[in-house]
Write a protein that holds these residues in place. Structure first.
Motif, PDB file in Angstrom:
ATOM      1  N   MET A 447       0.828  -1.204   0.000  1.00  0.00           N
ATOM      2  CA  MET A 447       0.000   0.000   0.000  1.00  0.00           C
ATOM      3  C   MET A 447       0.858   1.249   0.000  1.00  0.00           C
ATOM      4  O   MET A 447       0.522   2.250  -0.648  1.00  0.00           O
ATOM      5  CB  MET A 447      -0.930  -0.010   1.213  1.00  0.00           C
ATOM      6  N   ASP A 448       1.979   1.201   0.709  1.00  0.00           N
ATOM      7  CA  ASP A 448       2.881   2.351   0.751  1.00  0.00           C
ATOM      8  C   ASP A 448       3.439   2.636  -0.642  1.00  0.00           C
ATOM      9  O   ASP A 448       3.537   3.792  -1.070  1.00  0.00           O
ATOM     10  CB  ASP A 448       4.015   2.083   1.735  1.00  0.00           C
ATOM     11  N   GLU A 449       3.830   1.586  -1.351  1.00  0.00           N
ATOM     12  CA  GLU A 449       4.360   1.782  -2.700  1.00  0.00           C
ATOM     13  C   GLU A 449       3.280   2.304  -3.647  1.00  0.00           C
ATOM     14  O   GLU A 449       3.566   3.112  -4.532  1.00  0.00           O
ATOM     15  CB  GLU A 449       4.923   0.468  -3.227  1.00  0.00           C
ATOM     16  N   ARG A 450       2.073   1.849  -3.463  1.00  0.00           N
ATOM     17  CA  ARG A 450       0.988   2.245  -4.381  1.00  0.00           C
ATOM     18  C   ARG A 450       0.484   3.641  -4.090  1.00  0.00           C
ATOM     19  O   ARG A 450       0.139   4.394  -5.017  1.00  0.00           O
ATOM     20  CB  ARG A 450      -0.163   1.250  -4.282  1.00  0.00           C
ATOM     21  N   MET A 451       0.404   4.036  -2.814  1.00  0.00           N
ATOM     22  CA  MET A 451      -0.226   5.287  -2.420  1.00  0.00           C
ATOM     23  C   MET A 451       0.769   6.395  -2.092  1.00  0.00           C
ATOM     24  O   MET A 451       0.383   7.553  -1.992  1.00  0.00           O
ATOM     25  CB  MET A 451      -1.120   5.050  -1.201  1.00  0.00           C
ATOM     26  N   GLY A 452       2.042   6.056  -1.875  1.00  0.00           N
ATOM     27  CA  GLY A 452       3.029   7.054  -1.485  1.00  0.00           C
ATOM     28  C   GLY A 452       3.696   7.709  -2.688  1.00  0.00           C
ATOM     29  O   GLY A 452       3.620   7.217  -3.818  1.00  0.00           O
ATOM     30  N   TYR A 453       4.369   8.821  -2.435  1.00  0.00           N
ATOM     31  CA  TYR A 453       5.010   9.598  -3.492  1.00  0.00           C
ATOM     32  C   TYR A 453       6.540   9.556  -3.439  1.00  0.00           C
ATOM     33  O   TYR A 453       7.192  10.080  -4.329  1.00  0.00           O
ATOM     34  CB  TYR A 453       4.586  11.074  -3.397  1.00  0.00           C
ATOM     35  N   SER A 455       8.987   7.372  -3.892  1.00  0.00           N
ATOM     36  CA  SER A 455       9.782   6.762  -4.963  1.00  0.00           C
ATOM     37  C   SER A 455       9.751   7.601  -6.235  1.00  0.00           C
ATOM     38  O   SER A 455      10.785   7.801  -6.877  1.00  0.00           O
ATOM     39  CB  SER A 455       9.279   5.348  -5.246  1.00  0.00           C
ATOM     40  N   VAL A 456       8.576   8.100  -6.608  1.00  0.00           N
ATOM     41  CA  VAL A 456       8.493   8.877  -7.845  1.00  0.00           C
ATOM     42  C   VAL A 456       9.197  10.221  -7.688  1.00  0.00           C
ATOM     43  O   VAL A 456       9.832  10.723  -8.631  1.00  0.00           O
ATOM     44  CB  VAL A 456       7.021   9.052  -8.275  1.00  0.00           C
ATOM     45  N   ASN A 529       5.707   7.416 -12.583  1.00  0.00           N
ATOM     46  CA  ASN A 529       4.419   7.315 -11.912  1.00  0.00           C
ATOM     47  C   ASN A 529       4.600   6.536 -10.616  1.00  0.00           C
ATOM     48  O   ASN A 529       5.628   5.878 -10.403  1.00  0.00           O
ATOM     49  CB  ASN A 529       3.382   6.619 -12.791  1.00  0.00           C
ATOM     50  N   ARG A 530       3.585   6.624  -9.767  1.00  0.00           N
ATOM     51  CA  ARG A 530       3.608   5.820  -8.559  1.00  0.00           C
ATOM     52  C   ARG A 530       3.438   4.351  -8.929  1.00  0.00           C
ATOM     53  O   ARG A 530       2.620   4.037  -9.791  1.00  0.00           O
ATOM     54  CB  ARG A 530       2.508   6.265  -7.587  1.00  0.00           C
ATOM     55  N   PRO A 531       4.207   3.436  -8.307  1.00  0.00           N
ATOM     56  CA  PRO A 531       4.094   2.014  -8.683  1.00  0.00           C
ATOM     57  C   PRO A 531       2.662   1.518  -8.542  1.00  0.00           C
ATOM     58  O   PRO A 531       1.997   1.748  -7.550  1.00  0.00           O
ATOM     59  CB  PRO A 531       5.018   1.320  -7.671  1.00  0.00           C
TER      60      PRO A 531
END
Length: 550
Positions: A447-453, A455-456, A529-531
């Protein structure tokens, strides 16, 4: 004396169990992940501006005034971040501030339940709240609505208390109204005030001298909250205060908004899932009291607050479940009032429904975790990794142990629980705590990878200039806030200015098209983009220098 020491400790067991359930439901997920897309990212941008030294009287997001909410949560979240800076990053500390206000909301909701129905009902009101589906995620985010929840609970408790203790009750009501105003704004505070004005009309309990004394204390304690910040904003910039009032009234209510729509009854339509299981229990309370008890405090107060909030918020532009969070508080009081009158068949049905539902949820959670992090079963794992490409599953012992402990505690609670009128609510609340505990422990990483910013933003960082400005076009507020939070970059929005001197342009594209859109005079130097999100893409352009012809 022997009876005193052997009996009294057991009186605290239900209260301790309620506290344990509330903490087990509330604490997971408050720390350990990045700010997520949406309101939390925007709130963290506001808090970052306060931490960066911007004036607290002017809510600021990524260098621009942001007047959608007053600054109370930003100030308190920044305070938590400063105090906890040696141990926690700012976003985790700010999320703990939200958890603190949710705990206050549970506490005052319990106080109100005791005042309205008796000592046994206080903890039941808290259990209904933590069992409400609509509060499941939002209670664990850094958003100003958490302060609003505490304010609404304080208003209800103070109004109930004012019948017998006018001064204390009035002070609590005034403070609750002030918190509501400083958390989100005008509409919610207006709805609460209308509910208070309706109390003496529909119930004789508020038609007494105590009510007048309580009203005086309410105004006295509410006034500083309603005056100090608007005055400070006026001193900073009169135009901003006018803009804030315009956004709170002319743009928010459908009567004056240029984007007005007719009243849709939205907050009645989404209750079946959002307020489960509070609403059927609340209906039973009303049905049971239909003949002789409709003017009692336990009916009039929560019903007036629920109707006022539902109707007033229904006349606002762009209604959403987030704005409907305060509706859960009065419904929880009504639901708590049904506990000892609910028929045995209905109580048993809710109890067994809770056991079966959350048993299936727990099994499903473990299967999905195994597919995500262990690759078993292979077919489900392949499907999940198509939805979230790039995610690297691996075994982490600590969250798995926590999830196992949640499951064991849930099973032991069900096995040891005696049959009683409270059993269905305890079982449902425990199931919601189990579900959130599993979600926060087993699925926080994906969820962190999908909803967080993070990494991008880190991927974009090497391509950004160290000094010159960056323009932006169509970039949502949360992304601009995270760009400022992670990289210290504040874009100049082309929606407000053409920003002709900026050599870089950041554009957000939505729709999922594969080809990168080209712009005359610009070339693409980065995109990302976000993963796991295929529709929201960020493209960084660099201005092409024109050749000089001799």
């Amino acid at each position: 004396m022997s009876n005193l020491f052997t009996v009294r400790p057991y009186r605290f067991v239900p209260s301790l169990l309620t506290l344990a359930l509330c903490l087990a439901w509330l604490l997971p997920g408050l720390i350990g992940h990045e700010p997520w897309k949406g309101d939390e990212a925007e709130t963290m941008g506001l808090i970052h501006s306060v931490l960066s030294g911007m004036p607290v009287a002017v809510p600021t997001l990524a260098g621009e005034p942001w007047l959608s909410v007053p600054p109370l949560y930003s100030i308190i979240g920044a305070g938590f971040a400063q105090v906890l800076a040696p141990w926690l990053p700012a976003h985790d500390a700010a999320r703990l501030a939200g958890g603190f206000f949710v705990l206050l909301a549970l506490l005052f909701a319990g106080f109100a339940g005791r005042e309205l129905y008796g000592s046994e009902h206080g903890r039941l009101a808290a259990l209904v709240l933590i069992g409400s589906v609509g509060l499941w995620v939002r209670a664990h985010e850094a958003i100003p609505q958490t302060i609003l929840l505490a304010g609404v609970a304080m208003v209800g408790y103070g109004a109930a208390l004012s019948v017998r203790r006018a001064y204390v009750g009035g002070a609590v009501v005034g403070t609750g109204l002030g918190l509501s105003f400083m958390s989100v704004g005008v509409a919610e505070t207006l709805a609460l005030a209308l509910a208070l004005l309706a109390l003496p009309v529909f119930s004789p309990h508020w038609r007494q001298w105590n009510t007048a004394k309580a009203a005086g204390l309410t105004v006295l304690f509410m006034a500083p909250w309603l005056l100090i910040w608007p005055w400070a904003l006026w001193q900073s910039s009169p135009g901003l205060l006018i803009d804030w009032w315009h956004s709170q009234v002319q743009e928010r209510f459908i009567f004056w908004s240029p984007h007005a729509q007719s009243w849709t009854g939205y907050y009645f339509k989404f209750l079946p899932w959002f307020a489960w299981p509070a609403w059927p229990l609340a209906l039973w309370t009303m049905w049971h009291a239909r003949r002789e008890q409709l003017t009692t405090t336990g009916i009039v107060l929560p019903l007036a607050m629920w109707l006022s909030l539902t109707v007033v918020l229904g006349f606002t532009v762009d209604p959403s479940p987030d704005d409907g969070l305060p509706i859960l508080i009065p419904l929880a009081w009504l639901a708590a009032g049904s506990t000892f009158t609910l028929r045995r068949g209905a109580a048993n049905a809710l109890y067994w429904f809770a056991m079966m539902t959350f048993g299936v949820v727990a099994i499903t959670a473990w299967v999905y975790w195994s597919a995500f992090d262990l690759g078993i079963p292979a077919a489900l794992s392949a499907h999940l990794h198509k939805l979230q490409p790039g995610y690297q599953g691996e075994f982490h012992p600590f969250p798995v142990v926590m999830a196992i402990l949640y499951c064991i505690a849930w099973v032991l609670l069900l096995l040891r629980m005696q049959r009683s009128p409270q059993r269905p609510l305890i079982a449902w609340a425990a199931g919601m705590a189990l579900t959130w505990g599993l979600a926060a422990s087993l699925f926080e990483r994906p969820m962190d990878e999908r909803m967080g910013y993070e990494s991008v933003m880190k991927s974009m960082q090497p391509h950004l200039p160290s000094r010159s400005c960056v323009a932006s076009l169509g970039v949502n507020a949360g992304a601009r806030a995270m760009l400022d939070y992670y990289l210290g970059v504040q874009t100049l929005r082309m929606e407000d200015t053409h920003a002709p001197t900026c050599p870089m342009l950041l554009v957000e594209e939505n729709g999922g098209q594969e080809a990168l859109p080209q712009r005359e005079g610009w070339r693409v130097i980065w995109h990302g983009n976000r993963p796991g999100n295929r529709t929201e893409r960020y493209i960084l352009y660099k201005k092409i220098k024109s050749r000089q012809h001799g």
